[in-house]
Write a protein that holds these residues in place. Structure first.
Motif, PDB file in Angstrom:
ATOM      1  N   UNK A   1      35.513  42.563  44.074  1.00 43.42           N
ATOM      2  CA  UNK A   1      35.881  42.974  42.725  1.00 43.42           C
ATOM      3  C   UNK A   1      34.794  42.544  41.753  1.00 43.42           C
ATOM      4  N   UNK A   2      34.465  43.408  40.814  1.00 48.87           N
ATOM      5  CA  UNK A   2      33.528  43.019  39.765  1.00 48.87           C
ATOM      6  C   UNK A   2      34.319  42.842  38.469  1.00 48.87           C
ATOM      7  N   UNK A   3      33.828  41.994  37.622  1.00 46.74           N
ATOM      8  CA  UNK A   3      34.524  41.669  36.383  1.00 46.74           C
ATOM      9  C   UNK A   3      33.676  42.068  35.190  1.00 46.74           C
ATOM     10  N   UNK A   4      34.321  42.110  34.009  1.00 43.85           N
ATOM     11  CA  UNK A   4      33.622  42.427  32.770  1.00 43.85           C
ATOM     12  C   UNK A   4      33.900  41.332  31.754  1.00 43.85           C
ATOM     13  N   UNK A   5      32.914  41.040  30.914  1.00 45.23           N
ATOM     14  CA  UNK A   5      33.101  40.076  29.835  1.00 45.23           C
ATOM     15  C   UNK A   5      34.213  40.592  28.933  1.00 45.23           C
ATOM     16  N   UNK A   6      35.136  39.699  28.547  1.00 41.89           N
ATOM     17  CA  UNK A   6      36.268  40.068  27.697  1.00 41.89           C
ATOM     18  C   UNK A   6      37.519  40.437  28.481  1.00 41.89           C
ATOM     19  N   UNK A   7      37.386  40.600  29.785  1.00 46.42           N
ATOM     20  CA  UNK A   7      38.525  40.979  30.622  1.00 46.42           C
ATOM     21  C   UNK A   7      39.467  39.780  30.817  1.00 46.42           C
ATOM     22  N   UNK A   8      40.766  40.045  30.817  1.00 50.17           N
ATOM     23  CA  UNK A   8      41.756  39.001  31.080  1.00 50.17           C
ATOM     24  C   UNK A   8      41.959  38.895  32.589  1.00 50.17           C
ATOM     25  N   UNK A   9      41.898  37.662  33.093  1.00 51.24           N
ATOM     26  CA  UNK A   9      42.078  37.408  34.519  1.00 51.24           C
ATOM     27  C   UNK A   9      43.121  36.312  34.702  1.00 51.24           C
ATOM     28  N   UNK A  10      43.642  36.226  35.918  1.00 52.64           N
ATOM     29  CA  UNK A  10      44.597  35.180  36.281  1.00 52.64           C
ATOM     30  C   UNK A  10      43.923  34.283  37.304  1.00 52.64           C
ATOM     31  N   UNK A  11      43.985  32.978  37.074  1.00 51.17           N
ATOM     32  CA  UNK A  11      43.398  32.029  38.014  1.00 51.17           C
ATOM     33  C   UNK A  11      44.306  31.956  39.237  1.00 51.17           C
ATOM     34  N   UNK A  12      43.753  32.225  40.423  1.00 55.06           N
ATOM     35  CA  UNK A  12      44.538  32.293  41.653  1.00 55.06           C
ATOM     36  C   UNK A  12      44.383  31.057  42.525  1.00 55.06           C
ATOM     37  N   UNK A  13      43.431  30.186  42.178  1.00 54.00           N
ATOM     38  CA  UNK A  13      43.179  29.019  43.026  1.00 54.00           C
ATOM     39  C   UNK A  13      42.595  27.908  42.165  1.00 54.00           C
ATOM     40  N   UNK A  14      42.901  26.670  42.525  1.00 54.65           N
ATOM     41  CA  UNK A  14      42.331  25.527  41.826  1.00 54.65           C
ATOM     42  C   UNK A  14      43.304  24.909  40.835  1.00 54.65           C
ATOM     43  N   UNK A  15      42.830  23.939  40.056  1.00 54.45           N
ATOM     44  CA  UNK A  15      43.720  23.201  39.153  1.00 54.45           C
ATOM     45  C   UNK A  15      44.327  24.056  38.035  1.00 54.45           C
ATOM     46  N   UNK A  16      43.743  25.203  37.729  1.00 52.68           N
ATOM     47  CA  UNK A  16      44.259  26.064  36.663  1.00 52.68           C
ATOM     48  C   UNK A  16      45.024  27.268  37.216  1.00 52.68           C
ATOM     49  N   UNK A  17      45.472  27.166  38.453  1.00 49.70           N
ATOM     50  CA  UNK A  17      46.189  28.251  39.130  1.00 49.70           C
ATOM     51  C   UNK A  17      47.345  28.759  38.272  1.00 49.70           C
ATOM     52  N   UNK A  18      47.499  30.094  38.278  1.00 46.93           N
ATOM     53  CA  UNK A  18      48.546  30.820  37.564  1.00 46.93           C
ATOM     54  C   UNK A  18      48.342  30.887  36.048  1.00 46.93           C
ATOM     55  N   UNK A  19      47.232  30.373  35.541  1.00 42.02           N
ATOM     56  CA  UNK A  19      46.954  30.488  34.116  1.00 42.02           C
ATOM     57  C   UNK A  19      46.070  31.707  33.876  1.00 42.02           C
ATOM     58  N   UNK A  20      46.289  32.331  32.735  1.00 41.52           N
ATOM     59  CA  UNK A  20      45.444  33.459  32.355  1.00 41.52           C
ATOM     60  C   UNK A  20      44.253  32.954  31.556  1.00 41.52           C
ATOM     61  N   UNK A  21      43.177  33.713  31.634  1.00 37.71           N
ATOM     62  CA  UNK A  21      41.986  33.373  30.873  1.00 37.71           C
ATOM     63  C   UNK A  21      41.189  34.625  30.584  1.00 37.71           C
ATOM     64  N   UNK A  22      40.164  34.463  29.763  1.00 38.34           N
ATOM     65  CA  UNK A  22      39.311  35.584  29.393  1.00 38.34           C
ATOM     66  C   UNK A  22      37.904  35.313  29.906  1.00 38.34           C
ATOM     67  N   UNK A  23      37.328  36.295  30.590  1.00 38.72           N
ATOM     68  CA  UNK A  23      35.981  36.162  31.139  1.00 38.72           C
ATOM     69  C   UNK A  23      34.993  36.098  29.980  1.00 38.72           C
ATOM     70  N   UNK A  24      34.219  35.008  29.927  1.00 37.27           N
ATOM     71  CA  UNK A  24      33.208  34.831  28.883  1.00 37.27           C
ATOM     72  C   UNK A  24      31.802  35.136  29.380  1.00 37.27           C
TER      73      UNK A  24
END
Length: 176
Positions: free
Chosen positions: A121-144
């Motif tokens: 999968x490729x991503x774009x700056x500004x896109x909203x993603x969901x963290x699927x692994x690690x300490x921030x799992x299940x949190x949403x974030x924005x690709x910077x």
């Protein structure tokens, strides 16, 4: 598409049925043995790359073909009559060989792609993603920021009410 490498010969593009690249390669290899063509066809290659993705929260790695195929050899009738082969690139009666620079570039890509896994999968700056692994799992974030060479993203995740940049690998996030 399939690839055949023969020393001192040329490379030719061969069109094969979509999804039949490996089957065509196996057919050619089998026919080379049974019809004693090993003096003109030396090796058959189907260039692939490893790709990773997250499916249902788990990282998986698959292999996909990355380059349309070529064939080389003096016996184009032999190749043309292999099940799954549609034809050569070029004119109806005369296949056109690849330039040496194209062959060198293709082989360099094959070597490079053998060494690293490419994210599916490729991503774009500004896109909203969901963290699927690690300490921030299940949190949403924005690709910077995106670093395709390293397969990493800088994602802004809200922690205690503040936006915090976090560096994650591609496989650690899913499309939101």
């Amino acid at each position: 598409m399939a690839h055949v490498l023969a020393p001192k010969d040329q490379w030719f593009v061969v069109h094969v049925l979509s999804g039949q690249e490996n089957k065509v390669r196996e057919n050619i290899e089998r026919r080379v043995k049974t019809e004693e063509m090993s003096d003109v066809i030396f090796e058959v290659l189907v260039p692939t790359e490893r790709v990773s993705e997250i499916k249902r929260g788990k990282k998986s790695e698959t292999t996909r073909k990355f380059f349309p195929g070529q064939l080389v050899g003096r016996t184009w009738y032999f190749i043309r009559d292999t099940p799954g082969v549609i034809g050569f690139a070029g004119t109806k009666d005369r296949p056109i060989p690849m330039r040496q620079s194209e062959v060198d570039n293709m082989l360099a890509q094959m070597r490079e792609r053998e060494e690293k896994v490419k994210p599916k999968v490729s991503f774009e700056v500004g896109e909203t993603v969901k963290v699927a692994d690690g300490p921030f799992q299940n949190q949403n974030g924005i690709v910077e920021e995106i670093d395709p060479d390293r397969g990493k993203l800088r994602v802004s995740v809200t922690i205690f009410g503040r936006a915090t940049p976090v560096e994650l690998e591609y496989w650690q996030v899913e499309r939101g």
